[in-house]
Each structure stands twice: as structure tokens, then as C-alpha cells.
Enzyme design. Structure first.
Site, PDB file in Angstrom:
ATOM      1  N   GLU A 102       0.848  -1.250   0.114  1.00 25.96           N
ATOM      2  CA  GLU A 102      -0.147   0.056   0.075  1.00 25.96           C
ATOM      3  C   GLU A 102       0.851   1.208  -0.021  1.00 25.96           C
ATOM      4  OE1 GLU A 102      -2.121  -1.553   3.464  1.00 25.96           O
ATOM      5  OE2 GLU A 102      -4.002  -0.950   2.487  1.00 25.96           O
ATOM      6  N   GLU A 142      -3.997  -9.448   3.998  1.00 29.38           N
ATOM      7  CA  GLU A 142      -4.308  -9.210   5.423  1.00 29.38           C
ATOM      8  C   GLU A 142      -5.440 -10.029   5.765  1.00 29.38           C
ATOM      9  OE1 GLU A 142      -3.582  -6.826   3.141  1.00 29.38           O
ATOM     10  OE2 GLU A 142      -2.771  -5.122   3.960  1.00 29.38           O
TER      11      GLU A 142
END
Ligand code: COA
Length: 262
Positions: free
Chosen positions: A116, A136
Site C-alpha cells: 500500500e 491481510e
């Protein structure tokens, strides 16, 4: 600095995330340090770009999982803290606003918040062996550094969802094919390839570079007409710059321009 190494090179600053024991996972301290360097780079007229890199094995493996532990007593404060005071969140939110080019130099893993972070940079230069993923869901979490927003915008929704749902990782070549990364260098060569890019950018007029970035960022999610208005305003502002005069006269005089960012 405890978690990063900061080096000034030519006309840019290089930030190395340096937490080898944690495969470069970032904690609050790391994010605070990165933001401090970015703030200093913004204020330094001679600094024309920011490079963020990691180590050989990992660019960054995401947010340090030890910092996800929540005190149940504080759950009601979680939302407020995420937005207002958590440094990692502030760092993610700050990146798209940075006025200077930010390059991610990726060797090894760019996972979770590491991927990210790279996607919130302007350009990504990777090396063979780099791996990109958002795992995640395997931890009962989800991307929290804009990954659900940045990745689908880059590669479309179906593959973005598959990556988030299954943890599928992309190789450097796959990421290149999907236009996530700008260049793929040979293993160990990402930094030099990134510097080469930074050198080219740094040789051009800083205000032009800044306004291009601003017009693209502001214009991407508005109508074409609105985007053209944003571009026109920036174009108009640039007309008053010394560097416009310098650029045009150096072209006429067939010499290398000396841009000052004014
Ligand atoms: N947060 C905290 N510690 C992390 C970390 C993270 N995001 N990623 C790696 N580490 C730590 C490991 O816990 C380990 O520490 P230890 O030696 O004290 O146990 C150390 O870094 C080395 O990692 P390890 O898993 O042993 O290396 P590996 O080569 O076997 O595997 C990865 C590498 C990247 C595949 C694996 O570490 C991994 O899956 N990391 C988590 C990635 C992730 O889910 N990120 C999103 C977090 S929200």
C-alpha cells in the site's frame, strides 16, 4: 532516527526502512520518522524527489502486527485514533498530498501496508524477485492503507478482489504487465534504476513536475471538463514562473537549463 536511514543523494533524499528483524514491518515510530523526512524534503527547495526503499529481502512487509493489539477498553476510541492520531494512518494519508515526486524502490517483499505504501508513491521501480500482495485477510484484517482503493484503480476490481481474498502475490513481471510498477530492474538493481529516473526528473523544472502531479491527482476522479479546468489553472500559474523563462531561453540558446523552482 531509529527505524530509517536517511541519505541525501544528488538532488533527492533517500529513505531506507531499516527494521531487518521484522522484515521491514513499519510501526508508529517508523511512520513518524518517514513523515518527518518528507516534511523536511518539502521545505527544502534543493530537494527534487524522495526515494523510499527497503532492504534486500523486503521493501516492507506491512504494518507491524504487534501494533494491532487493542485494549478492549479503548475500542470506542479506535475510529477517532485511526483517523486523527495513528502515525501509520497519517503517513498513508499524507503521501498523495506530497508535492514532490515520491519513488518506491522495491526489492523483495512488498506486502500489506508495504504494498500500500508503494502504491501511494508516485512511481514504483521494482527488481526481479519482488513480490506484491495484500494478505491481510489471512490475519483477519483487511487493507487499511488505501489498498482497497488504490489497487482496483490500477488493475481493476476482479483481480484486486482475488488478491485480497486469496492472498495471491504478484511477481515483479506480473506487476509490470499490470502497470503497477514503472520498471523492473535485475535483482539488486532497483535503486540504481530508481536513481536514474530521479536524475531525469530532477533535471526538469520543479514547478512543472509539481503541477503535473497535482493536475493528475486532482483530475483523475472528476469529469474530463473539470480536469481540463484544473489543468488550465495550473498552466496559467506556471506562466508566471522564472523557470518558464529559463526553459524557453535555454531551448532557444541550445543550452542546458538551470531550473531553480521559482
Ligand atoms: N509485522 C511484524 N513482524 C513481521 C511482519 C509484520 N508485518 N512481517 C514479518 N515479521 C517478522 C516475523 O514475525 C519474524 O519475526 P521473528 O523472527 O521474531 O518470528 C521475522 O519478521 C521474519 O519473518 P518470517 O516470517 O520468519 O520470514 P519468512 O521468510 O519465513 O516469511 C513473509 C516472510 C513476508 C512471507 C512473512 O514474514 C509474512 O507473511 N509476514 C506478514 C506479511 C503480512 O501479513 N503483512 C500484512 C500485515 S497487516
Amino acid at each position: 532516527m531509529q527505524d530509517i536511514i536517511v541519505e541525501r543523494q544528488e538532488q533527492w533524499v533517500e529513505i531506507t526502512i531499516n527494521r531487518p528483524d521484522k522484515l521491514n514491518a513499519i510501526r508508529e515510530q517508523t511512520a513518524a520518522e518517514i513523515m518527518q523526512v518528507i516534511e523536511e524534503a518539502e521545505a527544502d527547495r534543493s530537494c527534487r524527489a524522495i526515494l523510499i526503499k527497503g532492504l534486500e529481502k523486503a521493501f516492507c512487509t506491512g504494518v507491524d502486527t504487534s501494533e494491532f493489539k487493542q485494549d478492549p477498553e479503548e475500542m470506542f476510541e479506535l475510529w477517532r485514533r485511526r483517523k486523527r492520531s495513528r502515525k501509520v494512518n497519517q503517513m498513508f494519508r499524507t503521501l498523495p498530498e506530497v508535492t514532490k515526486p515520491v519513488l518506491a524502490i522495491v526489492e523483495g517483499y512488498a506486502l500489506g501496508g508495504g504494498f500500500e505504501l508503494a502504491m501511494l508513491c508516485d512511481l514504483i521501480v521494482a527488481a526481479e524477485g519482488a513480490q506484491f500482495g495484500l494478505p491481510e485477510s489471512k490475519l483477519g484484517l483487511m487493507p487499511g492503507g488505501a489498498g482497497t482503493q488504490t489497487l482496483p484503480r490500477l488493475i481493476g476490481k476482479p483481480l484486486a478482489k482475488e488478491m485480497m481474498w486469496t492472498g495471491r502475490r504478484l511477481s515483479a513481471q506480473e506487476a509490470l504487465g499490470l502497470r503497477i510498477v514503472n520498471h523492473v530492474a535485475e535483482k539488486g538493481g532497483a535503486l540504481e534504476a530508481g536513481r536514474e529516473l530521479a536524475r531525469k526528473i530532477a533535471g526538469n523544472a520543479p514547478l512543472s513536475v509539481m503541477y503535473c502531479k497535482q493536475a493528475i491527482e486532482r483530475g483523475t476522479n472528476v469529469s474530463l471538463q473539470e480536469g481540463m479546468n484544473i489543468e488550465a489553472d495550473s498552466f496559467f500559474s506556471l506562466a508566471f514562473s522564472n523557470d518558464k523563462e529559463e526553459g524557453l531561453s535555454s531551448f532557444r540558446e541550445k543550452r542546458t537549463p538551470n531550473f531553480t523552482g521559482r
